[in-house]
Structure formats: structure tokens, C-alpha cells
Write a protein that holds these residues in place. Sequence first.
Motif, mmCIF file in Angstrom:
data_model
loop_
_atom_site.group_PDB
_atom_site.id
_atom_site.type_symbol
_atom_site.label_atom_id
_atom_site.label_comp_id
_atom_site.label_asym_id
_atom_site.label_seq_id
_atom_site.Cartn_x
_atom_site.Cartn_y
_atom_site.Cartn_z
ATOM 1 N N ASP A 86 0.816 -1.209 0.000
ATOM 2 C CA ASP A 86 0.000 0.000 0.000
ATOM 3 C C ASP A 86 0.855 1.266 0.000
ATOM 4 O O ASP A 86 0.554 2.228 -0.686
ATOM 5 N N GLN A 87 1.906 1.263 0.810
ATOM 6 C CA GLN A 87 2.780 2.428 0.891
ATOM 7 C C GLN A 87 4.236 1.949 0.865
ATOM 8 O O GLN A 87 4.605 1.000 1.562
ATOM 9 N N HIS A 88 5.054 2.609 0.064
ATOM 10 C CA HIS A 88 6.456 2.236 -0.060
ATOM 11 C C HIS A 88 7.132 2.373 1.319
ATOM 12 O O HIS A 88 6.951 3.376 2.000
ATOM 13 N N PRO A 89 7.911 1.371 1.749
ATOM 14 C CA PRO A 89 8.534 1.435 3.070
ATOM 15 C C PRO A 89 9.463 2.635 3.258
ATOM 16 O O PRO A 89 9.551 3.188 4.351
ATOM 17 N N TYR A 90 10.150 3.071 2.198
ATOM 18 C CA TYR A 90 11.016 4.248 2.329
ATOM 19 C C TYR A 90 10.181 5.502 2.573
ATOM 20 O O TYR A 90 10.578 6.389 3.317
ATOM 21 N N GLU A 91 9.018 5.562 1.950
ATOM 22 C CA GLU A 91 8.117 6.702 2.171
ATOM 23 C C GLU A 91 7.615 6.690 3.608
ATOM 24 O O GLU A 91 7.560 7.736 4.269
ATOM 25 N N MET A 92 7.264 5.519 4.114
ATOM 26 C CA MET A 92 6.810 5.385 5.505
ATOM 27 C C MET A 92 7.905 5.853 6.468
ATOM 28 O O MET A 92 7.631 6.597 7.416
ATOM 29 N N TRP A 93 9.162 5.452 6.210
ATOM 30 C CA TRP A 93 10.274 5.849 7.061
ATOM 31 C C TRP A 93 10.455 7.355 7.014
ATOM 32 O O TRP A 93 10.644 8.013 8.031
ATOM 33 N N SER A 94 10.390 7.913 5.802
ATOM 34 C CA SER A 94 10.576 9.344 5.619
ATOM 35 C C SER A 94 9.510 10.150 6.344
ATOM 36 O O SER A 94 9.793 11.207 6.916
ATOM 37 N N ASN A 95 8.300 9.676 6.350
ATOM 38 C CA ASN A 95 7.184 10.391 6.984
ATOM 39 C C ASN A 95 7.256 10.405 8.498
ATOM 40 O O ASN A 95 6.647 11.257 9.144
ATOM 41 N N GLN A 96 8.019 9.491 9.094
ATOM 42 C CA GLN A 96 8.095 9.471 10.560
ATOM 43 C C GLN A 96 9.180 10.402 11.101
ATOM 44 O O GLN A 96 9.275 10.618 12.291
ATOM 45 N N ASN A 97 10.003 10.956 10.212
ATOM 46 C CA ASN A 97 11.082 11.850 10.664
ATOM 47 C C ASN A 97 10.710 13.301 10.473
ATOM 48 O O ASN A 97 10.015 13.741 9.720
#
Length: 97
Positions: A86-97
Amino acid sequence: MLVIRRANEKLKSPFLEGTVMYASGQPCPMCMAAMHSAKIDKIYFAYSYEQGQPYGLSSTDILEELKKPIEDQSIEIKHITPDGIDQHPYEMWSNQN
């Protein structure tokens, strides 16, 4: 690697700008990658790969292997992109910072 992780936790940041790493031996490729990723500014080490070679403490062979194209390395490496995310893992990581 453990020191980097502990510093990340203590500083509550994945990045360690402004820090200096001291090591007894020239850092291996994995440790160097971690230090680059953590954005450590300076690295000082006491003994080089060449000095460690007679004792089996050198990463020169690994460095030479990593310089080769993926298809020419001694370990089989394949790029496999997973389906149905559903969501690219790198995008998920980027959104938490």
C-alpha cells in the motif's frame, strides 16, 4: 554498530552530525556504511587493513568484492520488488522523521 545505535537512541536521532568515531582498526565496509548513513563527521583509527592482514583482520577482499557489479559477485544477489504494498517502506520511514 552498537555504539552508533546507542548514540542514535541517546540523541533521539538517526543522524549524528558533528560527531567523531574512534576505532582500533580501520572500519569494515558494513561499519563504514553505517557511519556514512549516520552522517558521522570524522573517523580516526589506529591500525589499517594492511596492518591487520597478517592476523586475518582485514576487509580488503570484501572491498574488492563490493566493487564488482552485482552479477559478478561471489554471493548470488537478486533484486526482487514485492507486489501489493500500500505504501512504499522508504516513504513510511521518511514520513516518521
